[in-house]
Motif scaffolding. Structure first.
Motif, PDB file in Angstrom:
ATOM      1  N   ILE A  73       0.925  -1.121  -0.034  1.00 41.80           N
ATOM      2  CA  ILE A  73       0.084   0.054  -0.011  1.00 41.80           C
ATOM      3  C   ILE A  73       0.907   1.215  -0.093  1.00 41.80           C
ATOM      4  O   ILE A  73       0.573   2.507  -0.896  1.00 41.80           O
ATOM      5  CB  ILE A  73      -0.964  -0.147   1.216  1.00 41.80           C
ATOM      6  CG1 ILE A  73      -2.053  -0.945   0.856  1.00 41.80           C
ATOM      7  CG2 ILE A  73      -1.645   1.301   1.481  1.00 41.80           C
ATOM      8  CD1 ILE A  73      -2.852  -1.303   2.230  1.00 41.80           C
ATOM      9  N   SER A  74       1.765   1.260   0.721  1.00 43.91           N
ATOM     10  CA  SER A  74       2.749   2.629   0.842  1.00 43.91           C
ATOM     11  C   SER A  74       3.495   2.561  -0.504  1.00 43.91           C
ATOM     12  O   SER A  74       3.635   3.791  -1.008  1.00 43.91           O
ATOM     13  CB  SER A  74       3.752   2.151   1.931  1.00 43.91           C
ATOM     14  OG  SER A  74       3.343   2.203   3.466  1.00 43.91           O
ATOM     15  N   ARG A  77       1.156   4.081  -3.102  1.00 43.58           N
ATOM     16  CA  ARG A  77       0.747   5.513  -2.834  1.00 43.58           C
ATOM     17  C   ARG A  77       1.569   6.352  -3.363  1.00 43.58           C
ATOM     18  O   ARG A  77       1.562   7.493  -4.142  1.00 43.58           O
ATOM     19  CB  ARG A  77       0.358   5.726  -1.107  1.00 43.58           C
ATOM     20  CG  ARG A  77      -0.699   5.288  -0.647  1.00 43.58           C
ATOM     21  CD  ARG A  77      -0.555   5.637   0.829  1.00 43.58           C
ATOM     22  NE  ARG A  77      -1.973   5.055   1.696  1.00 43.58           N
ATOM     23  CZ  ARG A  77      -2.079   4.543   2.681  1.00 43.58           C
ATOM     24  NH1 ARG A  77      -0.911   4.939   3.601  1.00 43.58           N
ATOM     25  NH2 ARG A  77      -2.861   4.122   3.189  1.00 43.58           N
ATOM     26  N   ARG A  78       3.064   5.873  -3.108  1.00 43.08           N
ATOM     27  CA  ARG A  78       4.146   6.769  -3.707  1.00 43.08           C
ATOM     28  C   ARG A  78       4.190   6.729  -5.106  1.00 43.08           C
ATOM     29  O   ARG A  78       4.430   7.622  -5.761  1.00 43.08           O
ATOM     30  CB  ARG A  78       5.508   6.069  -3.069  1.00 43.08           C
ATOM     31  CG  ARG A  78       5.835   6.246  -1.801  1.00 43.08           C
ATOM     32  CD  ARG A  78       7.283   6.003  -1.441  1.00 43.08           C
ATOM     33  NE  ARG A  78       7.683   4.735  -1.727  1.00 43.08           N
ATOM     34  CZ  ARG A  78       7.284   3.500  -0.712  1.00 43.08           C
ATOM     35  NH1 ARG A  78       6.999   3.935   0.184  1.00 43.08           N
ATOM     36  NH2 ARG A  78       7.764   2.179  -1.342  1.00 43.08           N
ATOM     37  N   GLN A  79       3.803   5.601  -5.673  1.00 48.90           N
ATOM     38  CA  GLN A  79       3.649   5.523  -7.298  1.00 48.90           C
ATOM     39  C   GLN A  79       2.767   6.522  -7.848  1.00 48.90           C
ATOM     40  O   GLN A  79       2.837   7.016  -8.909  1.00 48.90           O
ATOM     41  CB  GLN A  79       3.320   4.005  -7.634  1.00 48.90           C
ATOM     42  CG  GLN A  79       4.530   3.079  -7.588  1.00 48.90           C
ATOM     43  CD  GLN A  79       4.291   1.559  -7.889  1.00 48.90           C
ATOM     44  OE1 GLN A  79       3.006   1.479  -8.102  1.00 48.90           O
ATOM     45  NE2 GLN A  79       5.204   0.828  -7.959  1.00 48.90           N
ATOM     46  N   GLN A  80       1.548   6.460  -7.020  1.00 51.92           N
ATOM     47  CA  GLN A  80       0.408   7.349  -7.564  1.00 51.92           C
ATOM     48  C   GLN A  80       0.746   8.928  -7.513  1.00 51.92           C
ATOM     49  O   GLN A  80       0.641   9.677  -8.422  1.00 51.92           O
ATOM     50  CB  GLN A  80      -0.860   7.244  -6.631  1.00 51.92           C
ATOM     51  CG  GLN A  80      -1.749   5.960  -6.739  1.00 51.92           C
ATOM     52  CD  GLN A  80      -3.020   5.672  -6.075  1.00 51.92           C
ATOM     53  OE1 GLN A  80      -2.816   6.520  -4.872  1.00 51.92           O
ATOM     54  NE2 GLN A  80      -3.905   4.977  -6.387  1.00 51.92           N
ATOM     55  N   VAL A  81       1.481   9.223  -6.303  1.00 51.14           N
ATOM     56  CA  VAL A  81       2.054  10.643  -6.193  1.00 51.14           C
ATOM     57  C   VAL A  81       2.978  10.871  -7.446  1.00 51.14           C
ATOM     58  O   VAL A  81       2.821  11.869  -8.178  1.00 51.14           O
ATOM     59  CB  VAL A  81       2.861  10.658  -4.807  1.00 51.14           C
ATOM     60  CG1 VAL A  81       3.583  11.964  -4.769  1.00 51.14           C
ATOM     61  CG2 VAL A  81       1.769  10.706  -3.632  1.00 51.14           C
ATOM     62  N   THR A 114      -8.886   3.017  -4.633  1.00 51.33           N
ATOM     63  CA  THR A 114      -7.375   3.581  -3.824  1.00 51.33           C
ATOM     64  C   THR A 114      -6.831   2.245  -3.385  1.00 51.33           C
ATOM     65  O   THR A 114      -7.694   1.017  -3.163  1.00 51.33           O
ATOM     66  CB  THR A 114      -7.677   4.419  -2.536  1.00 51.33           C
ATOM     67  OG1 THR A 114      -8.421   3.556  -1.590  1.00 51.33           O
ATOM     68  CG2 THR A 114      -8.429   5.542  -3.123  1.00 51.33           C
ATOM     69  N   PRO A 115      -5.727   2.110  -2.965  1.00 52.93           N
ATOM     70  CA  PRO A 115      -4.967   0.891  -2.610  1.00 52.93           C
ATOM     71  C   PRO A 115      -5.342   0.535  -1.232  1.00 52.93           C
ATOM     72  O   PRO A 115      -5.473  -0.637  -1.050  1.00 52.93           O
ATOM     73  CB  PRO A 115      -3.570   1.445  -2.620  1.00 52.93           C
ATOM     74  CG  PRO A 115      -3.307   2.500  -3.483  1.00 52.93           C
ATOM     75  CD  PRO A 115      -4.659   3.226  -3.584  1.00 52.93           C
ATOM     76  N   ASP A 116      -5.867   1.444  -0.610  1.00 55.27           N
ATOM     77  CA  ASP A 116      -6.389   0.986   0.747  1.00 55.27           C
ATOM     78  C   ASP A 116      -7.652   0.443   0.744  1.00 55.27           C
ATOM     79  O   ASP A 116      -8.013  -0.649   1.376  1.00 55.27           O
ATOM     80  CB  ASP A 116      -6.510   2.456   1.728  1.00 55.27           C
ATOM     81  CG  ASP A 116      -5.304   3.169   2.295  1.00 55.27           C
ATOM     82  OD1 ASP A 116      -4.365   2.405   2.469  1.00 55.27           O
ATOM     83  OD2 ASP A 116      -5.305   4.396   2.070  1.00 55.27           O
ATOM     84  N   ARG A 148     -13.889   2.008   4.248  1.00 58.79           N
ATOM     85  CA  ARG A 148     -13.139   1.549   3.081  1.00 58.79           C
ATOM     86  C   ARG A 148     -13.897   0.545   2.292  1.00 58.79           C
ATOM     87  O   ARG A 148     -14.004   0.650   1.188  1.00 58.79           O
ATOM     88  CB  ARG A 148     -11.729   1.235   3.320  1.00 58.79           C
ATOM     89  CG  ARG A 148     -10.955   2.219   3.745  1.00 58.79           C
ATOM     90  CD  ARG A 148      -9.409   1.593   4.076  1.00 58.79           C
ATOM     91  NE  ARG A 148      -8.601   2.682   4.874  1.00 58.79           N
ATOM     92  CZ  ARG A 148      -7.522   2.470   5.306  1.00 58.79           C
ATOM     93  NH1 ARG A 148      -7.111   1.354   5.434  1.00 58.79           N
ATOM     94  NH2 ARG A 148      -6.779   3.542   5.971  1.00 58.79           N
TER      95      ARG A 148
END
Length: 166
Positions: A73-74, A77-81, A114-116, A148
């Motif tokens: 998940i982390s 998130r970094r890839q999305q940013v 979202t990944p979450d 979620r």
């Protein structure tokens, strides 16, 4: 490599028993087998370093899965940013290609959330884990897991209705 043959044997047995299932969960959440394998390997390395305490857990597989899912998940998130930043810099949205057939429909549907949300959907509906266990593994309150799930179901509703009517 650790010197204790019993430790190596125990971890190897857990690894062989749980690897395919963990990779399936991670690919379902993240879409990339390469990312899934890398994250899973990292989780098993962490397990090896902590095996003395984790082997006493009721479900060591749950510990590995929790570490791997949180790490993935982390990473997502970094890839999305990074993807959003690249899109702004270049003025072009990136493209993502998936496998053919039904798998593309599932991957495309999961990519909409979202990944979450993906993590809780996969853990709840694919792994059949109860909300309380998902909350414990992801280190969030049960209400967050329920929220979620609800948001994911709402977002996936139109996609699933189209698929069912096709």
């Amino acid at each position: 490599m650790p010197d204790d043959p019993e430790l190596v044997s125990d971890v190897a047995a857990l690894y062989l028993r749980t690897w395919p299932r963990l990779i399936g969960v991670l690919v379902s959440i993240g879409g990339s087998r390469a990312d899934a394998e890398e994250v899973a390997q990292d989780a098993y390395v962490k397990l090896l370093a902590r095996w003395d305490s984790i082997r006493r857990y009721d479900d060591p597989e749950a510990w590995v899965r929790a570490v791997a899912v949180r790490t993935l998940i982390s990473r997502l998130r970094r890839q999305q940013v990074a993807h959003r930043a690249l899109s702004k810099l270049t003025g072009r949205p990136g493209t993502v290609r998936g496998p053919d057939g039904d798998a593309l429909d599932v991957a495309a549907a999961l990519a909409r959330i979202t990944p979450d949300q993906r993590a809780v959907v996969v853990l709840h509906h694919v792994m059949d884990l109860p909300v309380e266990q998902i909350a414990e593994e992801l280190q969030v309150p049960p209400g967050t897991v329920k929220s979620r799930l609800a948001r994911a179901r709402h977002a996936l509703g139109p996609v699933l209705e189209v698929s069912e009517n096709a």
